[in-house]
Design a protein around this motif. Structure first.
Motif: not given
Length: 608
Positions: A102-103, A139-140, A168-169, A424-428
């Motif tokens: 992604g960007y 992205v994550p 980076v993940y 925790t559906e998105v780890l960020d």
């Protein structure tokens, strides 16, 4: 972070020749030629004699020519090394599923995302490349949804317009951590020669190995939000019908925040001048909502005109969240710690309202060690668990992942730098989902004819006053920073730390130094938190309950300080507690950092 390369006149000449041999970007070549024509040889040596090193945050730095900055060649070298690392460590998953890229809306972000995709596809590996700019948390989220081997996000988050980055993940959806970063860095250094195919982005057109996950991911993300917000909250959002003023700060957030708010019946007004992505961030000096009023002036103008009581903001890559509220005496901009207290209260309330079968003793909140300890104070009363970790979501998210693998439920991660992970559906950290949760919390509170500020008072009344004073000094000289921390560690002789401030008025009870691994809180005097020799971080525990952490930033030339007093619920004298905090914070900075002697500049003086 930079890695040094041996330099000298002949070495410099060789490095210059190598750069021109390998680099095909006319802009970066022209920039180097101009420096040589101007005979700025020292600058050339710095740009070619050092290399921007790959760390746990990936890459982040200024865009421009040379190995010390970010440009096409450095990105190609990075992607080539990263590809070889993934082939070696997880080649089967890479071949079967691939990675997601992604960007954001910064200069060169799309270009560098496409160069990375080109390198992987040229080698025969599938890539999920978003067709448009997306928030970093997408992205994550995609890594987890599709089981990708890894994720790359080209962004510099809230840094100035001159910067960019490469985050980076790992395969679990969390940011990579040590020693993975070191292994990737070594792989990069082994693959510096750019392949002919690495420059050929034309290969991406109609390539069967290139997939666009945008539609599917947006659908899944909105479904996740729909499940995360309780039905009664969505109904209340519709009933209360608050108007939230929202600013994307020229970032990527608006399109997605609007869709999320539509999903949960929340109504937003987007600041027109800041709604759409713009790489130069023309209306703000720093595109960082942590800067406060300077970032939110336009929002306040529109909020006043529209009789909107709450302002929400996300940073340029929409992973951070900020909020301000119109009170009787004007606008109040909430700190990251104050928002953390509100999120903690709301996520606990939502968890209980959800009638979850998970017992409270299996529920966790996680916070960074420099953030407010309000979660810990709440846990003592409510019965859930807390864990503090080192600063950064590489620590928070990976700890959440580990806890949930063991059958626990993590309902909040937060750090004082306005970063919130509400699921925790998105780890960020995720500013988009944070908007959804805070809109719903605000509707609940305003429906009771209260303000968010009143909620904060009620939280502190029940769990005790938690007052913080956090800021930073700018120091662009790494040697000065090193000497400041060396002095602190050897204040009265080798390996001796300060024992008090203000001539003994406030005594220090314990010291934890995670740079060296010292912690006299522990019986063996060894720190429990991971030791990180490459970053400075010392915490002082005072006898009166104040905790202060001094640390360097991992992405900016700053020395940060964090101070907090946690009062008992019986102590309601906010003025006295705050007065003590301010007195001690000032003394800690003056006596330990010695700003006038070291010529370091405080945040407040930069604004002037």
């Amino acid at each position: 972070m930079m890695t040094d390369i041996k330099t000298g006149c002949s070495y410099r000449d060789n490095l210059i020749a190598e750069w021109f041999r390998m680099d095909r970007n006319e802009n970066s070549r022209a920039e180097l030629k101009a420096l040589l024509e101007q005979k700025k040889y020292d600058e050339v040596s710095n740009l070619l004699g050092k290399r921007l090193a790959f760390g746990t945050a990936g890459l982040r730095g200024r865009m421009g020519t040379g190995t010390a900055q970010l440009n096409d060649l450095v990105i190609i070298q990075t992607a080539q090394g990263f590809l070889k690392y993934l082939i070696k460590t997880n080649g089967t998953l890479l071949k079967n599923v691939g990675l997601v890229i992604g960007y954001d809306g910064r200069h060169n972000s799309k270009r560098w995302a496409e160069l990375t995709a080109t390198i992987f596809i040229s080698a025969g590996y599938p890539v999920l490349l978003f067709e448009d700019m997306v928030p970093t948390p997408f992205v994550p989220f995609t890594v987890m949804q599709f089981g990708c081997v890894s994720g790359v996000m080209v962004t510099a988050s809230h840094n100035p317009k001159e910067d960019n980055g490469y985050k980076v993940y790992g395969p679990n959806g969390a940011q990579i951590n040590t020693p993975v970063d070191e292994d990737i860095q070594n792989s990069i250094l082994e693959n510096l020669e750019p392949l002919e195919s690495s420059w050929n982005t034309g290969i991406l057109a109609d390539n069967p190995l290139r997939k666009n996950p945008s539609c599917e991911i947006i659908y899944r993300y909105l479904n996740y939000i729909d499940q995360a917000i309780l039905p009664e909250s969505k109904e209340l959002n519709k009933k209360v019908n608050m108007l939230f003023t929202y600013t994307a700060l020229h970032g990527v957030g608006y399109k997605y925040v609007q869709q999320v708010c539509d999903k949960i019946n929340a109504r937003i007004f987007a600041v027109p001048e800041q709604r759409d992505p713009h790489p130069d961030f023309p209306t703000v000096k720093f595109p960082n909502p942590e800067e406060g009023k300077s970032c939110l002036e336009l929002s306040m103008k529109y909020a006043d005109a529209n009789d909107s009581k709450l302002i929400m903001a996300t940073d340029p890559d929409a992973d951070r969240f900020a909020m301000a509220e119109k009170l009787t005496d004007g606008w109040k901009i909430y700190t990251g710690n104050q928002l953390g207290a509100m999120f903690a209260w709301w996520m606990l309330h939502s968890f209980r309202q959800s009638k979850s079968t998970v017992p409270i003793n299996k529920v966790y909140m996680i916070y960074s060690t420099v953030s407010s300890m309000i979660c810990k104070s709440m846990a003592k009363v409510e019965g859930f668990n807390t864990i503090d970790v080192l600063t950064g979501y590489k620590w928070l998210a990976n700890k959440a992942y580990d806890l949930e693998k063991k059958g626990n439920k993590v309902i909040l991660c937060f750090e004082e730098a306005i970063g919130y992970m509400c699921s925790t559906e998105v780890l960020d950290k995720d500013g988009v989902s944070a908007c959804a949760q805070m809109c719903s919390c605000a509707s609940y509170i305003y429906n009771q004819s209260k303000t968010m500020n009143k909620l904060l008072d009620e939280i502190f009344d029940k769990y005790g006053l938690h007052i913080t004073n956090n800021s930073y000094y700018v120091c662009k000289d790494a040697e000065v920073i090193k000497k400041i921390f060396e002095r602190i560690r050897n204040i009265r002789g080798p390996n001796t730390y300060p024992q008090s401030i203000l001539n003994g008025k406030y005594k220090i009870k314990n010291v934890r130094d995670v740079t060296t691994g010292f912690d006299d809180n522990q019986p063996d005097k060894k720190a429990i938190l991971p030791v990180s020799p490459s970053a400075e971080m010392i915490t002082f525990y005072f006898e009166n309950g104040l905790v202060c952490t001094l640390r360097t930033s991992g992405t900016e030339p700053k020395i940060k300080y964090y101070t907090e007093i946690c009062a008992s619920p019986d102590n309601k004298d906010k003025e006295a507690v705050n007065s003590t905090l301010q007195e001690m914070s000032k003394a800690i900075c003056e006596e330990m950092l010695e700003p006038s002697k070291n010529n370091i500049i405080h945040q407040s003086d930069i604004k002037k």
